[in-house]
Scaffold this motif. Structure first.
Motif, PDB file in Angstrom:
ATOM      1  N   VAL A 150       0.844  -1.193   0.000  1.00 18.61           N
ATOM      2  CA  VAL A 150       0.000   0.000   0.000  1.00 18.61           C
ATOM      3  C   VAL A 150       0.883   1.248   0.000  1.00 18.61           C
ATOM      4  O   VAL A 150       1.780   1.381   0.847  1.00 18.61           O
ATOM      5  CB  VAL A 150      -0.942   0.028   1.218  1.00 18.61           C
ATOM      6  N   VAL A 151       0.629   2.138  -0.939  1.00 17.77           N
ATOM      7  CA  VAL A 151       1.363   3.396  -1.038  1.00 17.77           C
ATOM      8  C   VAL A 151       0.372   4.547  -0.959  1.00 17.77           C
ATOM      9  O   VAL A 151      -0.683   4.511  -1.612  1.00 17.77           O
ATOM     10  CB  VAL A 151       2.162   3.479  -2.355  1.00 17.77           C
ATOM     11  N   PHE A 152       0.712   5.563  -0.171  1.00 22.36           N
ATOM     12  CA  PHE A 152      -0.154   6.733  -0.037  1.00 22.36           C
ATOM     13  C   PHE A 152       0.430   7.899  -0.824  1.00 22.36           C
ATOM     14  O   PHE A 152       1.561   8.325  -0.584  1.00 22.36           O
ATOM     15  CB  PHE A 152      -0.301   7.133   1.433  1.00 22.36           C
ATOM     16  N   SER A 153      -0.353   8.424  -1.751  1.00 22.78           N
ATOM     17  CA  SER A 153      -0.011   9.643  -2.465  1.00 22.78           C
ATOM     18  C   SER A 153      -1.010  10.715  -2.043  1.00 22.78           C
ATOM     19  O   SER A 153      -1.596  10.629  -0.967  1.00 22.78           O
ATOM     20  CB  SER A 153      -0.034   9.408  -3.974  1.00 22.78           C
ATOM     21  N   ARG A 154      -1.221  11.734  -2.884  1.00 20.02           N
ATOM     22  CA  ARG A 154      -2.119  12.834  -2.506  1.00 20.02           C
ATOM     23  C   ARG A 154      -2.983  13.235  -3.699  1.00 20.02           C
ATOM     24  O   ARG A 154      -2.611  13.087  -4.849  1.00 20.02           O
ATOM     25  CB  ARG A 154      -1.337  14.032  -1.992  1.00 20.02           C
ATOM     26  N   ARG A 155      -4.168  13.737  -3.354  1.00 18.09           N
ATOM     27  CA  ARG A 155      -5.067  14.183  -4.408  1.00 18.09           C
ATOM     28  C   ARG A 155      -4.838  15.654  -4.762  1.00 18.09           C
ATOM     29  O   ARG A 155      -5.397  16.155  -5.734  1.00 18.09           O
ATOM     30  CB  ARG A 155      -6.526  13.956  -3.998  1.00 18.09           C
ATOM     31  N   THR A 156      -4.020  16.361  -3.982  1.00 18.39           N
ATOM     32  CA  THR A 156      -3.667  17.733  -4.315  1.00 18.39           C
ATOM     33  C   THR A 156      -2.718  17.743  -5.513  1.00 18.39           C
ATOM     34  O   THR A 156      -2.079  16.743  -5.822  1.00 18.39           O
ATOM     35  CB  THR A 156      -2.992  18.420  -3.121  1.00 18.39           C
TER      36      THR A 156
END
Length: 362
Positions: free
Chosen positions: A311-317
């Motif tokens: 699982v990798v977390f990126s950003r919607r900004t």
């Protein structure tokens, strides 16, 4: 400006002869040996379709057109100035809208581009591409090609039949950059709208306007003035950019990685559904700097423990950095679509936990 009539009439076959050896028989090749100039660099153009090869019913139509309607022979013939700066060879690799590009297609494209770059007679490569997923292909090439030679990915925001179509000048600028010795050692580049950008960081920022491909934080590598590239910096690569050797990678070895979007009250069951559907990895397009709801994080923790899901977390900004996480990995400066390909390649290469953390968070 190239007229609709000219563009639609340039489909005649061109002479297939050149100092560059031909590609596999499944590909269509365009060359013009009569215009070969020994003092010019040999640039190979791999055409994949997209808006730059799009055709509409009228010259004022810039939406609802057919992407990938024109062949690479037409694109090259419509820009005779290409022969002033290069010996262009066109390879019709595909002719589709970029939404139809798949990881399997990218693997094949990478191998063919690498084979071309490995030839001493080839000085650079240009890839024409639809803009919707151009940044994904450019990023994939950037982390899977090994070369000092220039590689440029180019597209257009208006179809070839439109008034003031941007495809012809974009193509000329892309080939000019690929032919420039100053472009060596900079990794894969994206060229549109007079700008030269790093494929590693560049993203499409506006759905319709020609001035769309940008990297707000990292900036541009250079600019084109009178079709002459002006670089702002000495050749350099993004810090920590990985390399994945995919020359022997089969398409089925690239694992499925899905992207989940973060929002208020998100449904935690979507993560489990993606894994049940075959995903070995998940990229979470988090809120802010990668935040996720508490129930959502609990669901992800179970998937990591019970299924070994990465699982990798990126950003919607639009921009920003996502750092280390208690659950999963932070994507650093990578947006979700680029984090997805990084995770796919890392899983295919058999990266363990520490390698993953170094890859994404260092």
């Amino acid at each position: 400006m190239v007229s609709v009539k000219l563009l639609l009439s340039l489909g005649a076959s061109l002479a297939l002869a050149s100092p560059i050896s031909p590609p596999p028989n499944s590909l269509l090749l365009t060359r013009d040996v009569a215009q070969f100039n020994a003092s010019h660099p040999n640039i190979t153009i791999f055409a994949t379709g997209g808006t730059i090869a799009g055709s509409a019913g009228s010259s004022d139509q810039t939406t609802g057109y057919q992407a990938g309607a024109l062949g690479v022979d037409i694109l090259i013939k419509a820009v005779p100035q290409l022969w002033n700066v290069s010996n262009p060879t066109g390879v019709q690799f595909a002719n589709v809208g970029s939404s139809e590009i798949t990881p399997a297609i990218l693997l094949n494209l990478t191998r063919l581009v690498q084979q071309e770059l490995d030839k001493p007679e080839c000085q650079g490569v240009v890839v024409t591409h639809g803009t919707d997923t151009l940044e994904e292909t450019a990023f994939f090439l950037d982390v899977t090609l090994r070369t000092e030679k220039p590689v440029v990915v180019v597209g257009a925001m208006r179809p070839a039949t439109a008034i003031s179509a941007d495809g012809p000048i974009n193509l000329l600028e892309a080939v000019t950059v690929a032919a420039s010795p100053a472009a060596r050692g900079r990794g894969v580049m994206v060229v549109l709208n007079d700008r030269i950008a790093s494929a590693y960081y560049t993203t499409k920022t506006q759905a319709n306007a020609p001035d769309t491909f940008k990297s707000y934080e990292q900036g541009f590598l250079g600019y084109l003035l009178n079709i002459k590239p002006i670089f702002y910096f000495s050749p350099a690569l993004p810090v920590g950019k990985p390399y994945f050797n995919v020359t022997e990678t089969a398409a089925e070895l690239l694992p499925q990685v899905d992207i989940l979007y973060g929002y208020q009250g998100l449904d935690p069951k979507l993560a489990a559904a993606a894994v049940a559907g075959g995903a070995r990895g998940l990229v979470c397009t988090g809120m802010g700097a990668g935040s996720w709801t508490a129930p959502g994080q609990q669901a992800l923790a179970r998937l990591i423990t019970e299924h070994g899901t990465a699982v990798v977390f990126s950003r919607r900004t639009m921009d920003g950095y996502v750092g280390s996480r208690q659950v999963g990995y932070g994507a650093g400066f990578l947006n979700p679509q680029k984090a997805r390909y990084t995770l796919m390649l890392a899983l295919s290469a058999g990266y363990g936990d520490e390698q993953m953390r170094t890859l994404f968070e260092s």
